[in-house]
Scaffold this motif. Structure first.
Motif, PDB file in Angstrom:
ATOM      1  N   THR A 206      12.130  49.064  41.251  1.00  0.00           N
ATOM      2  CA  THR A 206      13.434  48.675  40.725  1.00  0.00           C
ATOM      3  C   THR A 206      14.127  49.880  40.087  1.00  0.00           C
ATOM      4  O   THR A 206      13.480  50.869  39.732  1.00  0.00           O
ATOM      5  CB  THR A 206      13.300  47.571  39.659  1.00  0.00           C
ATOM      6  N   GLY A 207      15.419  49.754  39.930  1.00  0.00           N
ATOM      7  CA  GLY A 207      16.175  50.791  39.236  1.00  0.00           C
ATOM      8  C   GLY A 207      15.749  50.919  37.787  1.00  0.00           C
ATOM      9  O   GLY A 207      15.732  52.018  37.229  1.00  0.00           O
ATOM     10  N   ALA A 208      15.390  49.800  37.177  1.00  0.00           N
ATOM     11  CA  ALA A 208      14.933  49.827  35.785  1.00  0.00           C
ATOM     12  C   ALA A 208      13.625  50.608  35.662  1.00  0.00           C
ATOM     13  O   ALA A 208      13.430  51.360  34.698  1.00  0.00           O
ATOM     14  CB  ALA A 208      14.756  48.408  35.265  1.00  0.00           C
ATOM     15  N   ALA A 209      12.736  50.456  36.632  1.00  0.00           N
ATOM     16  CA  ALA A 209      11.468  51.200  36.613  1.00  0.00           C
ATOM     17  C   ALA A 209      11.728  52.697  36.783  1.00  0.00           C
ATOM     18  O   ALA A 209      11.085  53.526  36.134  1.00  0.00           O
ATOM     19  CB  ALA A 209      10.540  50.693  37.706  1.00  0.00           C
ATOM     20  N   ARG A 210      12.674  53.031  37.641  1.00  0.00           N
ATOM     21  CA  ARG A 210      13.050  54.436  37.868  1.00  0.00           C
ATOM     22  C   ARG A 210      13.511  55.058  36.554  1.00  0.00           C
ATOM     23  O   ARG A 210      13.062  56.140  36.169  1.00  0.00           O
ATOM     24  CB  ARG A 210      14.141  54.489  38.936  1.00  0.00           C
ATOM     25  N   LEU A 211      14.406  54.371  35.854  1.00  0.00           N
ATOM     26  CA  LEU A 211      14.918  54.863  34.577  1.00  0.00           C
ATOM     27  C   LEU A 211      13.803  54.939  33.537  1.00  0.00           C
ATOM     28  O   LEU A 211      13.679  55.930  32.818  1.00  0.00           O
ATOM     29  CB  LEU A 211      16.039  53.961  34.085  1.00  0.00           C
TER      30      LEU A 211
ATOM     31  N   ALA B 203      11.497  57.979  34.036  1.00  0.00           N
ATOM     32  CA  ALA B 203      12.157  59.229  33.636  1.00  0.00           C
ATOM     33  C   ALA B 203      12.211  59.336  32.113  1.00  0.00           C
ATOM     34  O   ALA B 203      11.918  60.394  31.538  1.00  0.00           O
ATOM     35  CB  ALA B 203      13.553  59.299  34.239  1.00  0.00           C
ATOM     36  N   GLN B 204      12.572  58.243  31.446  1.00  0.00           N
ATOM     37  CA  GLN B 204      12.653  58.254  29.982  1.00  0.00           C
ATOM     38  C   GLN B 204      11.291  58.482  29.348  1.00  0.00           C
ATOM     39  O   GLN B 204      11.155  59.278  28.419  1.00  0.00           O
ATOM     40  CB  GLN B 204      13.243  56.944  29.480  1.00  0.00           C
ATOM     41  N   ARG B 205      10.295  57.787  29.849  1.00  0.00           N
ATOM     42  CA  ARG B 205       8.953  57.901  29.259  1.00  0.00           C
ATOM     43  C   ARG B 205       8.436  59.332  29.332  1.00  0.00           C
ATOM     44  O   ARG B 205       7.913  59.882  28.357  1.00  0.00           O
ATOM     45  CB  ARG B 205       8.006  56.933  29.992  1.00  0.00           C
TER      46      ARG B 205
ATOM     47  N   ARG C 199      18.414  63.101  32.542  1.00  0.00           N
ATOM     48  CA  ARG C 199      19.513  63.241  33.503  1.00  0.00           C
ATOM     49  C   ARG C 199      19.063  64.018  34.743  1.00  0.00           C
ATOM     50  O   ARG C 199      19.310  63.610  35.879  1.00  0.00           O
ATOM     51  CB  ARG C 199      20.710  63.936  32.848  1.00  0.00           C
ATOM     52  N   ASP C 200      18.370  65.142  34.549  1.00  0.00           N
ATOM     53  CA  ASP C 200      17.910  65.960  35.671  1.00  0.00           C
ATOM     54  C   ASP C 200      16.913  65.195  36.548  1.00  0.00           C
ATOM     55  O   ASP C 200      16.936  65.307  37.776  1.00  0.00           O
ATOM     56  CB  ASP C 200      17.273  67.257  35.174  1.00  0.00           C
ATOM     57  N   LEU C 201      16.034  64.431  35.908  1.00  0.00           N
ATOM     58  CA  LEU C 201      15.069  63.641  36.669  1.00  0.00           C
ATOM     59  C   LEU C 201      15.761  62.570  37.497  1.00  0.00           C
ATOM     60  O   LEU C 201      15.434  62.362  38.671  1.00  0.00           O
ATOM     61  CB  LEU C 201      14.043  62.990  35.740  1.00  0.00           C
ATOM     62  N   LEU C 202      16.734  61.899  36.906  1.00  0.00           N
ATOM     63  CA  LEU C 202      17.445  60.849  37.638  1.00  0.00           C
ATOM     64  C   LEU C 202      18.235  61.426  38.810  1.00  0.00           C
ATOM     65  O   LEU C 202      18.392  60.771  39.834  1.00  0.00           O
ATOM     66  CB  LEU C 202      18.341  60.053  36.696  1.00  0.00           C
ATOM     67  N   ILE C 203      18.704  62.649  38.662  1.00  0.00           N
ATOM     68  CA  ILE C 203      19.384  63.321  39.775  1.00  0.00           C
ATOM     69  C   ILE C 203      18.377  63.625  40.886  1.00  0.00           C
ATOM     70  O   ILE C 203      18.672  63.455  42.066  1.00  0.00           O
ATOM     71  CB  ILE C 203      20.088  64.606  39.289  1.00  0.00           C
ATOM     72  N   ALA C 204      17.177  64.054  40.500  1.00  0.00           N
ATOM     73  CA  ALA C 204      16.148  64.420  41.488  1.00  0.00           C
ATOM     74  C   ALA C 204      15.502  63.202  42.140  1.00  0.00           C
ATOM     75  O   ALA C 204      15.024  63.286  43.274  1.00  0.00           O
ATOM     76  CB  ALA C 204      15.076  65.283  40.822  1.00  0.00           C
ATOM     77  N   MET C 205      15.485  62.083  41.427  1.00  0.00           N
ATOM     78  CA  MET C 205      14.837  60.874  41.949  1.00  0.00           C
ATOM     79  C   MET C 205      15.849  60.093  42.799  1.00  0.00           C
ATOM     80  O   MET C 205      16.897  59.715  42.277  1.00  0.00           O
ATOM     81  CB  MET C 205      14.324  60.003  40.797  1.00  0.00           C
TER      82      MET C 205
ATOM     83  N   LEU D 187       9.407  60.409  46.574  1.00  0.00           N
ATOM     84  CA  LEU D 187       9.416  61.417  45.516  1.00  0.00           C
ATOM     85  C   LEU D 187       8.642  62.665  45.933  1.00  0.00           C
ATOM     86  O   LEU D 187       9.057  63.782  45.609  1.00  0.00           O
ATOM     87  CB  LEU D 187       8.838  60.857  44.221  1.00  0.00           C
ATOM     88  N   GLN D 188       7.539  62.480  46.616  1.00  0.00           N
ATOM     89  CA  GLN D 188       6.755  63.627  47.058  1.00  0.00           C
ATOM     90  C   GLN D 188       7.517  64.481  48.057  1.00  0.00           C
ATOM     91  O   GLN D 188       7.262  65.667  48.192  1.00  0.00           O
ATOM     92  CB  GLN D 188       5.429  63.183  47.651  1.00  0.00           C
ATOM     93  N   ALA D 189       8.474  63.877  48.756  1.00  0.00           N
ATOM     94  CA  ALA D 189       9.239  64.592  49.766  1.00  0.00           C
ATOM     95  C   ALA D 189      10.486  65.258  49.191  1.00  0.00           C
ATOM     96  O   ALA D 189      11.188  65.973  49.907  1.00  0.00           O
ATOM     97  CB  ALA D 189       9.634  63.638  50.891  1.00  0.00           C
TER      98      ALA D 189
END
Length: 99
Positions: free
Chosen positions: A44-49, A52-54, A71-77, A93-95
């Motif tokens: 989910t998008g919530a898990a993605r966020l 990154a936050q954790r 912010r940088d992680l969310l751009i990369a993910m 993510l690995q790719a």
């Protein structure tokens, strides 16, 4: 004469290098989190966020630098645009170029 408060080119390059290293670390962290358990569950998008936050808050505490890393992680993910499992998202993510 440049403003003394503006970072020099070498300073800015070092900041970006550190950021890139942290982004790579964050992506590796996300892959571990997504594959440790529940890899078959829907991503989910919530898990993605949350991932990154954790990661950012764990290594940088509650700072402006942590906000930048999030912010940088969310751009990369990659954004989640369709149904994908956590395990499949870990493969995405690995790719990514930063991974």
């Amino acid at each position: 004469m440049p403003e003394r408060t503006h970072p020099t080119q070498p300073d800015e390059a070092l900041r970006h290098t550190g950021s890139d290293t942290r982004v790579r670390g964050g992506l590796a962290y996300a892959v571990r989190r997504l594959t440790d358990g529940r890899a078959h569950h829907l991503m989910t998008g919530a898990a993605r966020l949350a991932i990154a936050q954790r990661y950012a808050i764990d290594i940088l505490d509650w700072t402006d630098e942590a906000d930048e890393l999030i912010r940088d992680l969310l751009i990369a993910m990659p954004e989640i645009t369709s149904d994908v499992t956590r395990g499949e998202y870990a493969l995405l993510l690995q790719a990514t170029p930063h991974a």
